[in-house]
Write a protein that holds these residues in place. Structure first.
Motif, PDB file in Angstrom:
ATOM      1  N   ARG A  65       0.829  -1.213   0.000  1.00  0.00           N
ATOM      2  CA  ARG A  65       0.000   0.000   0.000  1.00  0.00           C
ATOM      3  C   ARG A  65       0.861   1.261   0.000  1.00  0.00           C
ATOM      4  O   ARG A  65       0.562   2.224  -0.713  1.00  0.00           O
ATOM      5  CB  ARG A  65      -0.940  -0.012   1.210  1.00  0.00           C
ATOM      6  CG  ARG A  65      -2.021  -1.090   1.137  1.00  0.00           C
ATOM      7  CD  ARG A  65      -3.071  -0.900   2.222  1.00  0.00           C
ATOM      8  NE  ARG A  65      -4.126  -1.898   2.103  1.00  0.00           N
ATOM      9  CZ  ARG A  65      -4.246  -2.961   2.893  1.00  0.00           C
ATOM     10  NH1 ARG A  65      -3.364  -3.159   3.868  1.00  0.00           N
ATOM     11  NH2 ARG A  65      -5.226  -3.823   2.721  1.00  0.00           N
TER      12      ARG A  65
ATOM     13  N   SER B  35      -5.963  -3.306  -8.456  1.00  0.00           N
ATOM     14  CA  SER B  35      -7.108  -2.399  -8.518  1.00  0.00           C
ATOM     15  C   SER B  35      -7.342  -1.755  -7.155  1.00  0.00           C
ATOM     16  O   SER B  35      -6.843  -2.234  -6.125  1.00  0.00           O
ATOM     17  CB  SER B  35      -8.364  -3.157  -8.953  1.00  0.00           C
ATOM     18  OG  SER B  35      -8.759  -4.079  -7.960  1.00  0.00           O
ATOM     19  N   GLU B  36      -8.133  -0.681  -7.133  1.00  0.00           N
ATOM     20  CA  GLU B  36      -8.412   0.039  -5.892  1.00  0.00           C
ATOM     21  C   GLU B  36      -9.141  -0.847  -4.889  1.00  0.00           C
ATOM     22  O   GLU B  36      -8.896  -0.772  -3.683  1.00  0.00           O
ATOM     23  CB  GLU B  36      -9.246   1.290  -6.188  1.00  0.00           C
ATOM     24  CG  GLU B  36      -9.376   2.249  -5.012  1.00  0.00           C
ATOM     25  CD  GLU B  36      -8.053   2.880  -4.600  1.00  0.00           C
ATOM     26  OE1 GLU B  36      -7.898   3.192  -3.409  1.00  0.00           O
ATOM     27  OE2 GLU B  36      -7.176   3.042  -5.465  1.00  0.00           O
ATOM     28  N   THR B  37     -10.021  -1.718  -5.397  1.00  0.00           N
ATOM     29  CA  THR B  37     -10.765  -2.599  -4.488  1.00  0.00           C
ATOM     30  C   THR B  37      -9.840  -3.597  -3.792  1.00  0.00           C
ATOM     31  O   THR B  37     -10.031  -3.935  -2.626  1.00  0.00           O
ATOM     32  CB  THR B  37     -11.856  -3.368  -5.262  1.00  0.00           C
ATOM     33  OG1 THR B  37     -11.257  -4.027  -6.385  1.00  0.00           O
ATOM     34  CG2 THR B  37     -12.939  -2.426  -5.743  1.00  0.00           C
ATOM     35  N   VAL B  38      -8.821  -4.077  -4.514  1.00  0.00           N
ATOM     36  CA  VAL B  38      -7.870  -5.015  -3.911  1.00  0.00           C
ATOM     37  C   VAL B  38      -6.981  -4.289  -2.903  1.00  0.00           C
ATOM     38  O   VAL B  38      -6.688  -4.811  -1.827  1.00  0.00           O
ATOM     39  CB  VAL B  38      -7.013  -5.703  -4.995  1.00  0.00           C
ATOM     40  CG1 VAL B  38      -5.931  -6.575  -4.355  1.00  0.00           C
ATOM     41  CG2 VAL B  38      -7.887  -6.559  -5.897  1.00  0.00           C
TER      42      VAL B  38
ATOM     43  N   ASN C 123      -7.719  -1.729  -1.092  1.00  0.00           N
ATOM     44  CA  ASN C 123      -8.491  -1.438   0.114  1.00  0.00           C
ATOM     45  C   ASN C 123      -9.104  -2.691   0.748  1.00  0.00           C
ATOM     46  O   ASN C 123      -9.817  -2.592   1.745  1.00  0.00           O
ATOM     47  CB  ASN C 123      -9.606  -0.437  -0.206  1.00  0.00           C
ATOM     48  CG  ASN C 123      -9.057   0.916  -0.601  1.00  0.00           C
ATOM     49  OD1 ASN C 123      -8.058   1.368  -0.058  1.00  0.00           O
ATOM     50  ND2 ASN C 123      -9.687   1.567  -1.572  1.00  0.00           N
ATOM     51  N   GLY C 124      -8.850  -3.849   0.149  1.00  0.00           N
ATOM     52  CA  GLY C 124      -9.404  -5.091   0.674  1.00  0.00           C
ATOM     53  C   GLY C 124      -8.583  -5.638   1.827  1.00  0.00           C
ATOM     54  O   GLY C 124      -7.771  -4.939   2.432  1.00  0.00           O
ATOM     55  N   SER C 125      -8.775  -6.908   2.115  1.00  0.00           N
ATOM     56  CA  SER C 125      -8.088  -7.524   3.252  1.00  0.00           C
ATOM     57  C   SER C 125      -6.601  -7.656   2.972  1.00  0.00           C
ATOM     58  O   SER C 125      -6.158  -7.732   1.817  1.00  0.00           O
ATOM     59  CB  SER C 125      -8.679  -8.908   3.545  1.00  0.00           C
ATOM     60  OG  SER C 125      -8.304  -9.827   2.528  1.00  0.00           O
TER      61      SER C 125
ATOM     62  N   ASN D 124      -5.738 -11.035   1.074  1.00  0.00           N
ATOM     63  CA  ASN D 124      -6.031 -11.023  -0.359  1.00  0.00           C
ATOM     64  C   ASN D 124      -5.065 -10.141  -1.132  1.00  0.00           C
ATOM     65  O   ASN D 124      -4.628 -10.482  -2.232  1.00  0.00           O
ATOM     66  CB  ASN D 124      -7.463 -10.550  -0.593  1.00  0.00           C
ATOM     67  CG  ASN D 124      -8.489 -11.604  -0.231  1.00  0.00           C
ATOM     68  OD1 ASN D 124      -8.130 -12.725   0.127  1.00  0.00           O
ATOM     69  ND2 ASN D 124      -9.750 -11.260  -0.301  1.00  0.00           N
ATOM     70  N   LEU D 125      -4.738  -8.982  -0.575  1.00  0.00           N
ATOM     71  CA  LEU D 125      -3.818  -8.061  -1.243  1.00  0.00           C
ATOM     72  C   LEU D 125      -2.440  -8.704  -1.397  1.00  0.00           C
ATOM     73  O   LEU D 125      -1.852  -8.684  -2.484  1.00  0.00           O
ATOM     74  CB  LEU D 125      -3.705  -6.761  -0.442  1.00  0.00           C
ATOM     75  CG  LEU D 125      -2.645  -5.757  -0.919  1.00  0.00           C
ATOM     76  CD1 LEU D 125      -2.953  -5.274  -2.329  1.00  0.00           C
ATOM     77  CD2 LEU D 125      -2.565  -4.571   0.041  1.00  0.00           C
TER      78      LEU D 125
ATOM     79  N   HIS E 254      -2.498 -11.671  -3.903  1.00  0.00           N
ATOM     80  CA  HIS E 254      -2.643 -11.215  -5.289  1.00  0.00           C
ATOM     81  C   HIS E 254      -1.307 -10.722  -5.844  1.00  0.00           C
ATOM     82  O   HIS E 254      -0.890 -11.103  -6.946  1.00  0.00           O
ATOM     83  CB  HIS E 254      -3.686 -10.095  -5.351  1.00  0.00           C
ATOM     84  CG  HIS E 254      -3.809  -9.465  -6.702  1.00  0.00           C
ATOM     85  ND1 HIS E 254      -4.480 -10.066  -7.742  1.00  0.00           N
ATOM     86  CD2 HIS E 254      -3.332  -8.293  -7.192  1.00  0.00           C
ATOM     87  CE1 HIS E 254      -4.416  -9.294  -8.817  1.00  0.00           C
ATOM     88  NE2 HIS E 254      -3.720  -8.206  -8.506  1.00  0.00           N
TER      89      HIS E 254
END
Length: 402
Positions: free
Chosen positions: A108, A213-216, A218-220, A223-224, A227
């Protein structure tokens, strides 16, 4: 009304904008106070002028107080948030959860172009110098909590040597004796005499882009991290395979390929692929034949089985080692079967790994970019053979009858 209006006006402003507004109104307030004092001491100034100056000062003071309150509140919130972020890694006791959290913070921070906290680097087992950061980011095991495209795998990693050492230089042979007569393989002895008994690894730069992506983002955390790790490991494997099996390697990368003319690995031929592979195994010196494996495409193996079976279904269920006499590693990039001791195939990654960010303007997807340096060396070419089908002999010319 003034207070309410000011709160609405500045409620969504940034801390920097609030600081600028405080400075501007503060200057106006100081100027008004100076003018008020001047008017109060001037006998010719009317009482209305003095009251107007007092009202102006009162209005500016109220505005300044409202903005300062907003500024102090926002500054306090940001400090608290930063403190929470800094302690988010340090406050986790479970080593596994701490590592995942640290990796997520690293990703991040990199994607958002923010500095990587010292606590994150420490949790990753990294040094804390700002020039690099996160050298030990790539994990040995990968979480699969997020659905991604199948990993690109490099079968060479299962049998080759892989290290992470800066300026690596190693002996070509794992042991030596007090004289060189112990080398029974004449080809190895000639190679060592020609190229020396050590191999030095160089640095070859490349980049791997992991789209996030932005959703990934801001996700857990799990998962980030999964990925990005999947994407990076896929990119690394693809690059390794590309250079190791290149039939036309790029300039400067010729030494990395089994098929390059620079390495000139000995080619052993046979009437068909099966006989060529068997001949290549037999041609290896016993020092290498003992641990030899066969790297080949599944299509070539299927062709061999189809030819050998000749209607016998039992061969289709037999293990490849039972058919060819040595363990088989399938790789579609091995356009010609390679036989040898793959411990003499060595990948080395330089430790100076860097992380950057980029953005795909068309899609808006952030790119987590890994810049790495690596090298692939075939430590002893004598340890390998390339199996190739012999070209058919030309048909004899017919003798004209007289």
């Amino acid at each position: 009304m003034l207070m309410s209006h000011s709160l609405t006006m500045f409620g969504k402003n940034t801390l920097f904008e609030l600081k600028q507004a405080m400075a501007t109104i503060g200057q106006q307030l100081a100027k008004t106070e100076e003018e008020l004092a001047t008017k109060a001491m001037d006998p010719s100034a009317s009482l209305d002028d003095i009251k107007a100056a007092q009202e102006s000062k009162k209005d500016l003071q109220a505005r300044f107080d409202v903005i300062k309150a907003q500024h102090d509140q926002l500054e306090s919130e940001q400090k608290a948030k930063m403190a929470q972020q800094q302690s988010s890694v340090a406050g986790i006791d479970d080593p596994k959860a701490k590592m995942v959290k640290a990796k997520a913070e690293l990703i991040r921070a990199t994607v958002r172009n923010q500095p990587i906290p010292t606590e994150v680097k420490a949790a990753l087992g990294d040094n804390t110098t700002p020039a690099t950061g996160g050298e030990k980011f790539l994990p040995k095991t990968v979480s699969t909590d997020i659905i991604t495209e199948p990993l690109v795998k490099n079968p060479l990693r299962e049998v080759s040597t892989v290290t992470n050492i800066t300026n690596l230089e190693i002996p070509k042979l794992s042991y030596t004796l007090d004289d060189d007569d112990f080398i029974a393989d004449t080809e190895t002895a000639k190679e060592l005499k020609l190229t020396g008994d050590t191999v030095s690894f160089t640095r070859h730069k490349f980049k791997v882009f992991a789209g996030v992506s932005e959703t990934v983002i801001n996700g857990s955390d799990v998962n980030l991290v999964a990925h990005v790790e999947n994407a990076l490991r896929s990119g690394l494997a693809a690059k390794e395979k590309k250079v190791a099996f290149a039939t036309a390697p790029k300039t400067g990368e010729e030494h990395m390929s089994f098929y390059s003319t620079q390495n000139a690995i000995k080619v052993v031929t046979g009437a068909d692929k099966y006989k060529a592979i068997k001949a290549a195994i037999a041609d290896l010196h016993e020092d290498y034949r003992e641990n030899a494996k066969i790297m080949m495409t599944f299509a070539d193996y299927s062709e061999i089985i189809e030819t050998l079976a000749n209607g016998n279904a039992t061969l289709y269920t037999a293990q490849p080692e039972q058919i060819l006499g040595k363990p088989v590693v399938f790789c579609d990039s091995a356009v010609k079967p390679i036989v040898g001791d793959f411990s003499y195939s060595h990948f080395n990654y330089d430790l100076n790994v860097m992380y950057e960010r980029d953005k795909d303007i068309k899609t808006g997807v952030e790119q987590f970019v890994l810049t790495a340096w690596f090298d692939h060396r075939i430590k002893l070419k004598s340890a390998f053979r390339i199996a190739e089908v012999a070209a058919p002999a030309p048909a004899p010319e017919e003798t004209p009858t007289v």
